[in-house]
Write an enzyme that holds these catalytic residues in place. Structure first.
Site, PDB file in Angstrom:
ATOM      1  CE  LYS A  15      -3.942  -2.289   2.221  1.00  0.00           C
ATOM      2  NZ  LYS A  15      -4.990  -2.166   3.277  1.00  0.00           N
ATOM      3  CE1 TYR A  55      -9.402  -2.913   0.119  1.00  0.00           C
ATOM      4  CE2 TYR A  55      -8.524  -1.089  -1.157  1.00  0.00           C
ATOM      5  CZ  TYR A  55      -8.335  -2.163  -0.314  1.00  0.00           C
ATOM      6  OH  TYR A  55      -7.058  -2.506   0.096  1.00  0.00           O
ATOM      7  NE  ARG A  95      -6.400 -11.927   5.839  1.00  0.00           N
ATOM      8  CZ  ARG A  95      -7.130 -10.805   5.739  1.00  0.00           C
ATOM      9  NH1 ARG A  95      -7.355 -10.249   4.529  1.00  0.00           N
ATOM     10  NH2 ARG A  95      -7.627 -10.224   6.786  1.00  0.00           N
ATOM     11  NE  ARG A 105      -2.522  -5.686   7.014  1.00  0.00           N
ATOM     12  CZ  ARG A 105      -3.698  -6.212   6.705  1.00  0.00           C
ATOM     13  NH1 ARG A 105      -4.274  -7.102   7.506  1.00  0.00           N
ATOM     14  NH2 ARG A 105      -4.314  -5.865   5.576  1.00  0.00           N
ATOM     15  CG  ASN A 124      -3.727  -2.257   6.711  1.00  0.00           C
ATOM     16  OD1 ASN A 124      -3.589  -1.943   5.533  1.00  0.00           O
ATOM     17  ND2 ASN A 124      -4.735  -2.994   7.141  1.00  0.00           N
ATOM     18  CG  HIS A 128      -5.326  -6.409  -0.322  1.00  0.00           C
ATOM     19  ND1 HIS A 128      -6.559  -6.255   0.262  1.00  0.00           N
ATOM     20  CD2 HIS A 128      -5.448  -7.409  -1.233  1.00  0.00           C
ATOM     21  CE1 HIS A 128      -7.401  -7.130  -0.283  1.00  0.00           C
ATOM     22  NE2 HIS A 128      -6.756  -7.833  -1.202  1.00  0.00           N
ATOM     23  CD  GLU A 150      -8.950  -9.197  -3.519  1.00  0.00           C
ATOM     24  OE1 GLU A 150      -9.817  -8.919  -2.675  1.00  0.00           O
ATOM     25  OE2 GLU A 150      -7.819  -9.634  -3.196  1.00  0.00           O
TER      26      GLU A 150
HETATM   27  P1  IDP Z   1      -8.058  -6.723   5.732  1.00  0.00           P
HETATM   28  O1  IDP Z   1      -7.242  -5.832   4.811  1.00  0.00           O
HETATM   29  O2  IDP Z   1      -7.256  -7.174   6.917  1.00  0.00           O
HETATM   30  O3  IDP Z   1      -8.733  -7.852   4.999  1.00  0.00           O
HETATM   31  P2  IDP Z   1     -10.681  -5.444   5.787  1.00  0.00           P
HETATM   32  O4  IDP Z   1     -11.635  -5.533   6.928  1.00  0.00           O
HETATM   33  O5  IDP Z   1     -10.977  -6.238   4.557  1.00  0.00           O
HETATM   34  O6  IDP Z   1      -9.216  -5.803   6.351  1.00  0.00           O
HETATM   35  O7  IDP Z   1     -10.541  -3.901   5.409  1.00  0.00           O
HETATM   36  C1  IDP Z   1      -9.929  -3.515   4.189  1.00  0.00           C
HETATM   37  C2  IDP Z   1      -8.992  -2.371   4.461  1.00  0.00           C
HETATM   38  O8  IDP Z   1      -9.748  -1.238   4.918  1.00  0.00           O
HETATM   39  C3  IDP Z   1      -7.960  -2.599   5.587  1.00  0.00           C
HETATM   40  O9  IDP Z   1      -6.823  -3.309   5.174  1.00  0.00           O
HETATM   41  C4  IDP Z   1      -7.641  -1.184   5.989  1.00  0.00           C
HETATM   42  O10 IDP Z   1      -6.717  -0.571   5.085  1.00  0.00           O
HETATM   43  C5  IDP Z   1      -8.986  -0.492   5.864  1.00  0.00           C
HETATM   44  N1  IDP Z   1      -9.716  -0.476   7.144  1.00  0.00           N
HETATM   45  C6  IDP Z   1     -10.297  -1.525   7.787  1.00  0.00           C
HETATM   46  N2  IDP Z   1     -10.877  -1.144   8.929  1.00  0.00           N
HETATM   47  C7  IDP Z   1     -10.669   0.194   9.019  1.00  0.00           C
HETATM   48  C8  IDP Z   1     -11.046   1.186  10.000  1.00  0.00           C
HETATM   49  O11 IDP Z   1     -11.686   0.896  11.019  1.00  0.00           O
HETATM   50  N3  IDP Z   1     -10.638   2.463   9.740  1.00  0.00           N
HETATM   51  C9  IDP Z   1      -9.936   2.813   8.625  1.00  0.00           C
HETATM   52  N4  IDP Z   1      -9.581   1.914   7.689  1.00  0.00           N
HETATM   53  C10 IDP Z   1      -9.921   0.621   7.877  1.00  0.00           C
HETATM   54 MG    MG Z   2     -10.125  -7.808   3.486  1.00  0.00          MG
END
Ligand code: IDP
Ligand code: MG
Length: 145
Positions: free
Chosen positions: A17, A57, A93, A110, A120, A123, A134
């Protein structure tokens, strides 16, 4: 390898990212990915438009952070890649750790590189089906090796 073992679970999709790219962490993160046994099947360096980030997304469009997420993901260049390994989705993961870096385990990507829950670092696909969707969002068949 018998076909049945190769049929599912051997690819995942990742993005390094904008925060990881900006902090010059492309090299260290790719080294961790290779060291964990993932083979790179496709890769490109690009910047998403806000609209493209929104399409990627789309599953999160009802979530409160969707606007922040799509703005952030279009804020600078990213590295997109398809990775191959047995059990790629779940093993990747595990390697990246929890979405919120403050909850990610020691030694995960992470934990080591993420700045915040939004920024973070990486992805990782959450299912074989999404890994395939994807991957084809970013790469044609001709670009996968
Ligand atoms: P993941 O990337 O661990 O699968 P997801 O729940 O799919 O997490 O969320 C996608 C992306 O959205 C996350 O990687 C992060 O960049 C962002 N995200 C998730 N939760 C939050 C939040 O509470 N605040 C801001 N950004 C968030
Ligand atoms: Mg996700």
């Amino acid at each position: 390898m018998p076909k049945i073992l190769k049929m599912s679970g051997n690819i995942t999709f990742t993005m390094l990212k904008p925060d990881a790219v900006e902090a010059n962490n492309i090299g260290p993160i790719l080294a961790m990915i290779n060291k964990a046994g993932f083979k790179i099947k496709a890769m490109k360096y690009l910047r998403l438009s806000r609209e493209q980030a929104g399409m990627f997304y789309e599953v999160h469009k009802e979530r409160p952070f969707y606007g922040e997420l799509t703005q952030y993901m279009s804020s600078g260049p990213i590295v997109a890649a398809i990775l191959e390994k047995n059990n790629a989705v779940s093993d990747f993961r595990k390697l990246i750790g929890a979405t919120d870096p403050s909850k990610a385990e020691e030694g995960t990507i992470r934990k080591m590189f993420a700045k915040s829950i939004a920024a973070n670092a990486v992805h990782g696909s959450d299912s074989d089906e999404n890994a395939s969707i994807e991957s084809s969002f970013f790469f044609s068949k001709l670009e996968q090796f």
